[in-house]
Scaffold this motif. Structure first.
Motif, PDB file in Angstrom:
ATOM      1  N   TYR A  17       3.489   5.892  -2.662  1.00  0.00           N
ATOM      2  CA  TYR A  17       4.764   6.553  -2.937  1.00  0.00           C
ATOM      3  C   TYR A  17       5.002   6.703  -4.439  1.00  0.00           C
ATOM      4  N   THR A  18       4.695   5.637  -5.183  1.00  0.00           N
ATOM      5  CA  THR A  18       4.855   5.684  -6.638  1.00  0.00           C
ATOM      6  C   THR A  18       3.960   6.752  -7.254  1.00  0.00           C
ATOM      7  N   TYR A  19       2.712   6.830  -6.762  1.00  0.00           N
ATOM      8  CA  TYR A  19       1.763   7.830  -7.272  1.00  0.00           C
ATOM      9  C   TYR A  19       2.257   9.254  -6.997  1.00  0.00           C
ATOM     10  N   LEU A  20       2.742   9.494  -5.772  1.00  0.00           N
ATOM     11  CA  LEU A  20       3.218  10.831  -5.423  1.00  0.00           C
ATOM     12  C   LEU A  20       4.490  11.187  -6.182  1.00  0.00           C
ATOM     13  N   GLN A  21       5.350  10.207  -6.421  1.00  0.00           N
ATOM     14  CA  GLN A  21       6.551  10.480  -7.211  1.00  0.00           C
ATOM     15  C   GLN A  21       6.193  10.900  -8.634  1.00  0.00           C
ATOM     16  N   LYS A  22       5.171  10.271  -9.178  1.00  0.00           N
ATOM     17  CA  LYS A  22       4.765  10.536 -10.559  1.00  0.00           C
ATOM     18  C   LYS A  22       3.986  11.842 -10.695  1.00  0.00           C
ATOM     19  N   GLU A  23       3.055  12.077  -9.749  1.00  0.00           N
ATOM     20  CA  GLU A  23       2.122  13.205  -9.877  1.00  0.00           C
ATOM     21  C   GLU A  23       2.509  14.438  -9.072  1.00  0.00           C
ATOM     22  N   GLY A  24       3.453  14.302  -8.161  1.00  0.00           N
ATOM     23  CA  GLY A  24       3.829  15.448  -7.330  1.00  0.00           C
ATOM     24  C   GLY A  24       2.877  15.648  -6.163  1.00  0.00           C
ATOM     25  N   LYS A  25       2.727  16.860  -5.711  1.00  0.00           N
ATOM     26  CA  LYS A  25       1.904  17.176  -4.542  1.00  0.00           C
ATOM     27  C   LYS A  25       0.443  16.834  -4.796  1.00  0.00           C
ATOM     28  N   GLN A  26      -0.181  16.116  -3.838  1.00  0.00           N
ATOM     29  CA  GLN A  26      -1.563  15.690  -4.016  1.00  0.00           C
ATOM     30  C   GLN A  26      -2.331  15.785  -2.709  1.00  0.00           C
ATOM     31  N   LEU A  27      -3.650  15.992  -2.819  1.00  0.00           N
ATOM     32  CA  LEU A  27      -4.551  16.009  -1.677  1.00  0.00           C
ATOM     33  C   LEU A  27      -4.847  14.592  -1.209  1.00  0.00           C
ATOM     34  N   LEU A  28      -5.235  14.467   0.063  1.00  0.00           N
ATOM     35  CA  LEU A  28      -5.578  13.163   0.628  1.00  0.00           C
ATOM     36  C   LEU A  28      -6.656  12.463  -0.191  1.00  0.00           C
ATOM     37  N   ASP A  29      -7.715  13.195  -0.549  1.00  0.00           N
ATOM     38  CA  ASP A  29      -8.818  12.586  -1.301  1.00  0.00           C
ATOM     39  C   ASP A  29      -8.347  12.057  -2.652  1.00  0.00           C
ATOM     40  N   SER A  30      -7.464  12.790  -3.307  1.00  0.00           N
ATOM     41  CA  SER A  30      -6.947  12.348  -4.605  1.00  0.00           C
ATOM     42  C   SER A  30      -6.096  11.097  -4.454  1.00  0.00           C
ATOM     43  N   ILE A  31      -5.290  11.063  -3.387  1.00  0.00           N
ATOM     44  CA  ILE A  31      -4.448   9.886  -3.132  1.00  0.00           C
ATOM     45  C   ILE A  31      -5.315   8.655  -2.903  1.00  0.00           C
ATOM     46  N   SER A  36      -4.188   6.915   7.452  1.00  0.00           N
ATOM     47  CA  SER A  36      -3.322   6.203   8.401  1.00  0.00           C
ATOM     48  C   SER A  36      -2.027   5.751   7.733  1.00  0.00           C
ATOM     49  N   THR A  37      -2.113   5.352   6.459  1.00  0.00           N
ATOM     50  CA  THR A  37      -0.914   4.938   5.730  1.00  0.00           C
ATOM     51  C   THR A  37       0.031   6.109   5.523  1.00  0.00           C
ATOM     52  N   LEU A  38      -0.520   7.270   5.198  1.00  0.00           N
ATOM     53  CA  LEU A  38       0.299   8.462   5.024  1.00  0.00           C
ATOM     54  C   LEU A  38       1.010   8.844   6.326  1.00  0.00           C
ATOM     55  N   LEU A  39       0.320   8.664   7.446  1.00  0.00           N
ATOM     56  CA  LEU A  39       0.933   8.957   8.739  1.00  0.00           C
ATOM     57  C   LEU A  39       2.113   8.024   8.988  1.00  0.00           C
ATOM     58  N   ASN A  40       1.937   6.742   8.674  1.00  0.00           N
ATOM     59  CA  ASN A  40       3.033   5.785   8.828  1.00  0.00           C
ATOM     60  C   ASN A  40       4.203   6.148   7.914  1.00  0.00           C
ATOM     61  N   MET A  41       3.892   6.562   6.698  1.00  0.00           N
ATOM     62  CA  MET A  41       4.942   6.923   5.749  1.00  0.00           C
ATOM     63  C   MET A  41       5.673   8.191   6.184  1.00  0.00           C
ATOM     64  N   GLU A  42       4.935   9.087   6.805  1.00  0.00           N
ATOM     65  CA  GLU A  42       5.562  10.296   7.337  1.00  0.00           C
ATOM     66  C   GLU A  42       6.530   9.939   8.458  1.00  0.00           C
ATOM     67  N   MET A  43       6.120   8.992   9.310  1.00  0.00           N
ATOM     68  CA  MET A  43       6.989   8.525  10.394  1.00  0.00           C
ATOM     69  C   MET A  43       8.269   7.890   9.832  1.00  0.00           C
ATOM     70  N   THR A  79       0.835  -1.205   0.000  1.00  0.00           N
ATOM     71  CA  THR A  79       0.000   0.000   0.000  1.00  0.00           C
ATOM     72  C   THR A  79       0.867   1.251   0.000  1.00  0.00           C
ATOM     73  N   GLU A  80       1.909   1.231   0.821  1.00  0.00           N
ATOM     74  CA  GLU A  80       2.813   2.382   0.899  1.00  0.00           C
ATOM     75  C   GLU A  80       3.550   2.578  -0.426  1.00  0.00           C
ATOM     76  N   LYS A  81       3.956   1.466  -1.056  1.00  0.00           N
ATOM     77  CA  LYS A  81       4.630   1.571  -2.355  1.00  0.00           C
ATOM     78  C   LYS A  81       3.720   2.192  -3.406  1.00  0.00           C
ATOM     79  N   SER A  82       2.431   1.793  -3.363  1.00  0.00           N
ATOM     80  CA  SER A  82       1.469   2.333  -4.315  1.00  0.00           C
ATOM     81  C   SER A  82       1.331   3.848  -4.168  1.00  0.00           C
TER      82      SER A  82
END
Length: 367
Positions: A318-332, A345-352, A313-316
């Motif tokens: 991360y790959t999306y954000l790398q490709k698209e740049g800055k994105q809103l939670l709803d879009s992610i 919750s996944t974004l919080l873990n990734m931030e950690m 899930t985190e890889k998915s």
């Protein structure tokens, strides 16, 4: 300010029913503090939002007498007075409607064109909090910011002593007049603070460190800074009040996360969970979000540390954000086929893990 204007401002500040907002209305209408007392009471009553109750006792001689006494104290104790319309008044604080019309300063303060951040937290600082203060100040020192705190026990005195150690200007924002210090045990640090910054207060020499003064003081700590950092806090406490005020002023708030269940991390964890604060794990987080200049070598060092293990899930994400740049939670959540709560919750873990950054406006980006 000329002497007569300063005395008039002190006189206005001493009237019980006139707070900072009302005082500014009167000054704006009349042109100056002195002009307020040259006007007629029936004229002043007609000012929108003023009224009879607030003006009660305005022309009483006791306020003028008290102003002269305080003015003499200011002269005899080498205190600088900063008027809210002058250039030496803290620039960020000018934008706060409830900021004091006068601030009293002592030391070697230089507030013009400087980066200013406030650091607050529990009086019962832990070894974790101490270690963070040391690392944070060491990493941010090359940018030469001013560190503001309340000169209290715990996080306050720790961050201010560490700032002095690294040659940074630090300001103790006090909840009483400049004729005393609280807590008294911190008197030993006064000379070092005054050499490397100084003390600031809105309170007269007649005012003691009463509980309500600490709450008033917190708005100055929050208001004069570009951002407020909470290092450690229990579920309730003055540092959370300061964070709430900073959030209300639309300033950036940062909180140092801790383990679930840790008493003095629960307040910080709640600020992050409620999206009232950015997670702060290192100085680079604050530097980036405030758009301060980062040295290229520091950026490279941060980037080299990012190759860590991610689940599917985190890889998915991360790959999306790398490709698209800055994105809103709803879009992610939509693009990664995740429920919003799962994405959050996944974004919080990734931030950690340090692989994404939260941005103003509830945006996220890959590092």
């Amino acid at each position: 300010m000329v002497n007569s204007e300063l005395i008039a401002a002190l006189r206005l500040q001493n009237v019980p029913n006139i707070g900072d907002v009302t005082a500014k209305k009167l000054i704006a209408h009349c042109g100056s503090p002195e002009a307020v007392f040259d006007d007629k009471l029936h004229h002043l009553k007609k000012i929108d939002g003023i009224g009879t109750a607030k003006l009660k006792g305005l022309f009483d001689s006791e306020h003028l007498e008290a102003a002269h006494v305080e003015y003499q104290f200011i002269l005899e104790n080498d205190i600088t007075c900063s008027y809210f319309l002058n250039s030496d008044y803290p620039s960020y604080l000018k934008h706060c409607i409830d900021s004091p019309i006068l601030l009293f300063m002592r030391g070697n303060l230089d507030l013009e064109a400087r980066k200013i951040i406030s650091v607050v937290g529990t009086r019962n600082i832990t070894s974790y909090g101490m270690a963070f203060c040391e690392a944070f100040i060491e990493d941010i020192a090359p940018l030469n910011p001013i560190i503001v705190s309340g000169f209290a026990y715990g996080v306050d005195i720790c961050i201010q002593k560490t700032a002095i150690k690294h040659g940074l200007q630090t300001i103790g924002c006090l909840a009483h007049g400049l004729n005393q210090i609280y807590p008294k045990v911190h008197s030993r640090y006064m000379n070092d603070v005054e050499k490397n910054g100084g003390f600031l207060s809105e309170f007269w020499s007649t005012q003691n460190p009463d509980r309500e003064n600490f709450l008033k003081r917190n708005r100055i700590i929050a208001g004069m800074s570009e951002a407020t950092v909470v290092v450690e806090s229990a579920e309730r406490g003055g540092s959370l009040v300061t964070a709430d005020i900073a959030h209300g002023y639309n300033r950036d708030v940062f909180a140092v996360p801790g383990r679930a269940g840790d008493k003095f991390s629960s307040g910080c964890n709640n600020l992050i969970k409620q999206q009232k604060a950015h997670m702060l794990t290192k100085a680079a987080d604050l530097i980036y979000l405030l758009d301060w200049e980062l040295e290229k070598e520091e950026t490279k060092t941060v980037q080299k540390q990012l190759f860590i293990e991610l689940d599917d899930t985190e890889k998915s994400i991360y790959t999306y954000l790398q490709k698209e740049g800055k994105q809103l939670l709803d879009s992610i959540a939509l693009e990664c086929s995740l429920p919003v709560f799962k994405a959050s919750s996944t974004l919080l873990n990734m931030e950690m893990k340090g692989v994404i950054r939260p941005l103003p406006g509830k945006l996220f980006e890959a590092i």
